[in-house]
Write an enzyme that holds these catalytic residues in place. Structure first.
Site, short mmCIF file in Angstrom:
data_model
loop_
_atom_site.label_atom_id
_atom_site.label_comp_id
_atom_site.label_asym_id
_atom_site.label_seq_id
_atom_site.Cartn_x
_atom_site.Cartn_y
_atom_site.Cartn_z
N ASP A 179 -8.89 4.03 -6.58
CA ASP A 179 -9.96 5.05 -6.50
C ASP A 179 -9.67 6.16 -7.51
OD1 ASP A 179 -7.74 5.92 -4.87
OD2 ASP A 179 -9.02 7.47 -4.03
N HIS A 489 -7.66 -4.33 -6.33
CA HIS A 489 -8.67 -3.33 -5.98
C HIS A 489 -8.41 -2.12 -6.87
CE1 HIS A 489 -11.59 -1.43 -3.24
NE2 HIS A 489 -10.87 -0.33 -3.38
N ASP A 535 -5.80 -11.99 -2.87
CA ASP A 535 -5.97 -11.57 -4.27
C ASP A 535 -7.46 -11.51 -4.59
OD1 ASP A 535 -5.65 -10.84 -6.86
OD2 ASP A 535 -4.95 -12.80 -7.57
N GLU A 544 -4.71 -3.25 -3.44
CA GLU A 544 -4.98 -2.08 -4.27
C GLU A 544 -3.73 -1.78 -5.11
OE1 GLU A 544 -6.82 1.21 -2.22
OE2 GLU A 544 -7.13 2.31 -4.09
O1 G3I Z 1 2.99 5.44 10.68
C1 G3I Z 1 2.63 4.18 11.25
C2 G3I Z 1 3.89 3.49 11.78
O2 G3I Z 1 4.45 4.26 12.80
C3 G3I Z 1 3.51 2.09 12.26
O3 G3I Z 1 4.67 1.38 12.61
C4 G3I Z 1 2.80 1.32 11.16
C5 G3I Z 1 2.33 -0.05 11.61
O4 G3I Z 1 1.33 -0.55 10.76
O5 G3I Z 1 1.68 2.05 10.73
C6 G3I Z 1 2.01 3.31 10.20
O6 G3I Z 1 0.86 3.95 9.73
C7 G3I Z 1 0.33 3.42 8.56
C8 G3I Z 1 0.35 4.50 7.49
O7 G3I Z 1 -0.27 4.02 6.35
C9 G3I Z 1 1.77 4.92 7.11
O8 G3I Z 1 2.43 3.90 6.41
C10 G3I Z 1 -1.08 2.97 8.83
O9 G3I Z 1 -1.09 1.87 9.72
C11 G3I Z 1 -1.76 2.58 7.55
O10 G3I Z 1 -3.13 2.33 7.79
C12 G3I Z 1 -1.63 3.68 6.53
O11 G3I Z 1 -2.08 3.19 5.32
C13 G3I Z 1 -2.33 4.14 4.30
C14 G3I Z 1 -3.75 3.93 3.77
O12 G3I Z 1 -3.97 4.77 2.67
C15 G3I Z 1 -4.81 4.21 4.82
O13 G3I Z 1 -4.78 5.53 5.21
C16 G3I Z 1 -1.32 3.87 3.20
O14 G3I Z 1 0.00 4.23 3.64
C17 G3I Z 1 -1.67 4.67 1.96
O15 G3I Z 1 -0.84 4.24 0.91
C18 G3I Z 1 -3.13 4.45 1.58
O16 G3I Z 1 -3.43 5.29 0.53
C19 G3I Z 1 -4.65 5.10 -0.14
C20 G3I Z 1 -5.32 6.46 -0.23
O17 G3I Z 1 -5.65 6.89 1.07
C21 G3I Z 1 -6.51 6.45 -1.16
N1 G3I Z 1 -6.16 5.92 -2.44
C22 G3I Z 1 -5.61 4.60 -2.37
C23 G3I Z 1 -4.37 4.53 -1.51
C24 G3I Z 1 -3.79 3.14 -1.45
O18 G3I Z 1 -4.54 2.24 -0.73
O1 9MR Z 2 -11.69 2.01 -2.52
C1 9MR Z 2 -11.09 2.67 -1.44
C2 9MR Z 2 -9.59 2.61 -1.55
O2 9MR Z 2 -9.15 3.26 -2.70
C3 9MR Z 2 -8.93 3.18 -0.30
O3 9MR Z 2 -7.54 2.96 -0.31
C4 9MR Z 2 -9.50 2.52 0.93
C5 9MR Z 2 -8.92 3.09 2.22
O4 9MR Z 2 -9.19 4.42 2.36
O5 9MR Z 2 -10.89 2.66 0.95
C6 9MR Z 2 -11.53 2.05 -0.15
O6 9MR Z 2 -12.89 2.24 -0.04
C7 9MR Z 2 -13.52 1.41 0.89
C8 9MR Z 2 -13.96 2.22 2.10
O7 9MR Z 2 -12.83 2.72 2.80
C9 9MR Z 2 -14.80 1.39 2.99
N1 9MR Z 2 -15.93 0.82 2.28
C10 9MR Z 2 -15.51 -0.03 1.17
C11 9MR Z 2 -14.70 0.73 0.20
C12 9MR Z 2 -14.14 -0.19 -0.93
O8 9MR Z 2 -15.09 -0.70 -1.71
#
Ligand code: G3I
Ligand code: 9MR
Length: 567
Positions: A179, A489, A535, A544
């Site tokens: 993103d 992604h 993939d 991503e």
């Molecule tokens: O903290 C809990 C832990 O206690 C538990 O054991 C574990 C089991 O799955 O989950 C942990 O929480 C997770 C958290 O990350 C910390 O690692 C959540 O399930 C998981 O959904 C969460 O994912 C994050 C994701 O955003 C959704 O919020 C990722 O770490 C984080 O790297 C990712 O970041 C995104 C940005 O928001 C937007 N840009 C892209 C980026 C990468 O996808």
């Molecule tokens: O593209 C978004 C990605 O960078 C984020 O990590 C992810 C989780 O927050 O969300 C993606 O966007 C999706 C959105 O959450 C739900 N609708 C589809 C989007 C991807 O095309």
């Protein structure tokens, strides 16, 4: 070779996992001559393996496979083939009768140089507010996007001097990921990790040329690239009070378009304690790293770090709370004890002031594998790196034992693992490939501290894992490895009309959460932790790319290149 590619094509369509099950899995790039070399072989009747020279077909080494072991995370029963004795540069295959030959791999003294350069160049490809020209970006040249010179103050970030709806200029920086938003918390660990790589391996980076716009300006290119993001981060601090905005973002994610096609309004959102502390830690680190090049800049960064620290002291629980009208990445964290410890440690190292060491509360801090939400391990890594220059206030035995204990624990896991990795089931989280590489970064610090060879070998295994020695038989780095991630992604990779993805990016990796499955036109091939990966561009939860996942790839590929003994 053809057979392998065909098998891969079928498997990537989700139709045939038998082919992957038959494959010999190994690091698809290859190895440094003096490195540990391990492949993972599906269990069968045969006990012997051979290393074959690719051109001549000559068998250059034979060995016995290790004991069979079942990996619960992948459902595979496998044996390891260990061939460290292969040190002569060349191109080879691994052969086990009855199985397809492995992909070819190299033994080379520069095995990870191109990979390391590409992993840094990926940050350049994710630069905001600049056109990528053909001279530096080749076919991935693109017009500038997101100038970010007219960024709105969101209501959650309003202050007397900067009311809601007023504007600030906050250009540059790296896009976070697939993103186009910019998040201070995630920028913090990412930028730090690049600076840590420089602090640990300065000679390696001083001779590296990346062909970026600043190349040749007298500074190492790694520091040139990091500066692009530090400049942005500095604009995220409110000069009125030292507070730091949590993120610069759209209200909603952009579509799958190129940067110059993304026209949503941009906001800075809420100041948060975590953002202020991560900012303080990175600016304190950058202040010492850039000091030899620019004293004035160094002083400015230290002052910025100190005012962010003071703000955080006065706002110790301003956790990020996503406003209702914003749906982009959260990076929320309601435990900032680790961010406090990390910022304190970096300020201590840079200033030499004992009050910061006390503020770290070192005896209360365990060492853990770093991630964006748990940064206390970074404090220990930095203290270990600078241990010879610390004041007597620092507890030297504690620093050494924290690093060694964590490295030992990771090495124990590695030794017991069928695939030979430190990862446990609970490590298969969103961004699991970066867990593997952050584990390797810790192991390399352990190795630097006490020279225990197992730590180096376990770190090597993490890189082997992301480059192909895994249950999916694929390299997770775009453009590197014969069977590498093709459809990350990543908005530019999807929207640029070029078949190959932008190179040098690490995909998130397998994790069983499958939070994106309702957005995906095809099912995941497996629910098993080590095989739950798609993939496909739809898969933001497994495929991503992000700056904080690429950063330990930079550290580890340079570290292995710099630390592995020649023979
Ligand atoms: O903290 C809990 C832990 O206690 C538990 O054991 C574990 C089991 O799955 O989950 C942990 O929480 C997770 C958290 O990350 C910390 O690692 C959540 O399930 C998981 O959904 C969460 O994912 C994050 C994701 O955003 C959704 O919020 C990722 O770490 C984080 O790297 C990712 O970041 C995104 C940005 O928001 C937007 N840009 C892209 C980026 C990468 O996808
Ligand atoms: O593209 C978004 C990605 O960078 C984020 O990590 C992810 C989780 O927050 O969300 C993606 O966007 C999706 C959105 O959450 C739900 N609708 C589809 C989007 C991807 O095309």
């Amino acid at each position: 070779m053809k057979k392998a590619i065909l098998a891969w094509t079928i498997a990537s369509l989700g139709a045939c996992s038998a082919a992957i099950a038959d494959d010999i899995k190994l690091n698809q790039l290859g190895f440094l001559p003096g490195a540990a070399k391990v492949a993972v072989v599906p269990d069968g009747a045969v006990r012997e393996f051979k290393v074959v020279e690719a051109d001549s077909g000559k068998v250059v080494l034979t060995g016995l496979l290790g004991p069979a072991a079942r990996s619960a995370d992948s459902g595979d029963t496998v044996r390891q083939a260990s061939f460290a004795a292969l040190t002569k540069p060349g191109t080879y295959l691994l052969r086990v009768d009855g199985l397809p030959d492995s992909l070819p791999f190299k033994v080379s003294a520069s095995a990870y140089q191109a990979l390391n350069a590409a992993s840094i160049k990926a940050f350049y490809f994710n630069r905001a507010s600049i056109a990528l020209d053909a001279k530096h970006a080749g076919v991935y040249a693109r017009p500038a996007g997101h100038p970010d010179t007219q960024v709105l103050i969101h209501a959650s970030a309003a202050s007397p001097q900067r009311p809601a709806g007023s504007r600030i200029s906050s250009p540059k920086g790296w896009y976070d990921a697939g993103d186009y938003n910019k998040y201070v918390v995630n920028s913090g660990i990412s930028t730090y990790t690049l600076l840590a790589a420089y602090e640990d391996f300065p000679a390696y980076f001083q001779q590296q040329r990346l062909n970026i716009p600043e190349s040749g300006n007298g500074r190492p290119d790694l520091l040139n690239e990091a500066w692009w993001n530090l400049e942005w981060m500095l604009t995220m601090q409110d000069p009125a009070d030292g507070g730091v905005y949590h993120k610069l973002t759209n209200q909603r994610f952009d579509g799958m378009v190129m940067p110059d096609q993304a026209k949503e309004p941009r906001y800075v959102v809420q100041k948060s304690t975590a953002a202020a502390l991560d900012f303080a830690a990175v600016m304190a680190t950058a202040s010492r790293v850039y000091a030899p090049f620019d004293q004035k800049l160094s002083a400015r960064m230290l002052a910025a770090a100190q005012s962010a620290w003071r703000w955080a002291q006065a706002h110790s629980r301003d956790y990020y709370k996503q406003p209702q009208d914003i749906v982009t990445g959260d990076y929320g964290d309601n435990d900032v004890s680790d961010e406090f410890a990390w910022a304190a440690a970096e300020l201590y190292i840079t200033t030499g002031q004992d009050e910061f060491y006390k503020a770290m509360r070192a005896p209360e801090q365990p060492a853990t594998v770093p991630s964006w939400s748990d940064v206390r391990g970074l404090a220990w890594l930095s203290l270990a790196r600078h241990r010879q220059k610390l004041t007597p206030a620092a507890d030297q035995p504690l620093i050494a034992s924290r690093i060694d204990k964590l490295a030992q624990q990771l090495a124990d896991g590695w030794r017991q693992s069928p695939y030979g990795i430190s990862m446990q089931t609970s490590d298969f989280v969103w961004g699991s490939n970066a867990v593997a590489l952050n584990q390797a970064m810790v192991l390399l610090h352990g190795y630097r501290l006490n020279g225990k060879r197992v730590y180096l070998d376990a770190a090597q295994s993490s890189l082997d894992y992301v480059l192909g020695r895994n249950a999916l038989d694929m390299s997770f780095v775009t453009g590197y490895g014969a069977r590498a991630t093709l459809h990350p992604h990543h908005r530019p990779s999807e929207a640029d009309g070029i078949a190959a993805p932008v190179p040098g990016f690490l995909a998130g990796g397998p994790q069983p959460g499958q939070q994106d499955k309702t957005h995906c036109p095809q099912p995941y091939p497996s629910a098993l932790p080590a095989k739950s990966y798609l993939d496909h561009v739809c898969s933001y939860a497994s495929n991503e790319v992000t700056i904080n996942w690429n950063a330990p790839l930079v550290y580890v590929s340079a570290g292995l290149q710099a630390l592995t003994p020649l023979k």
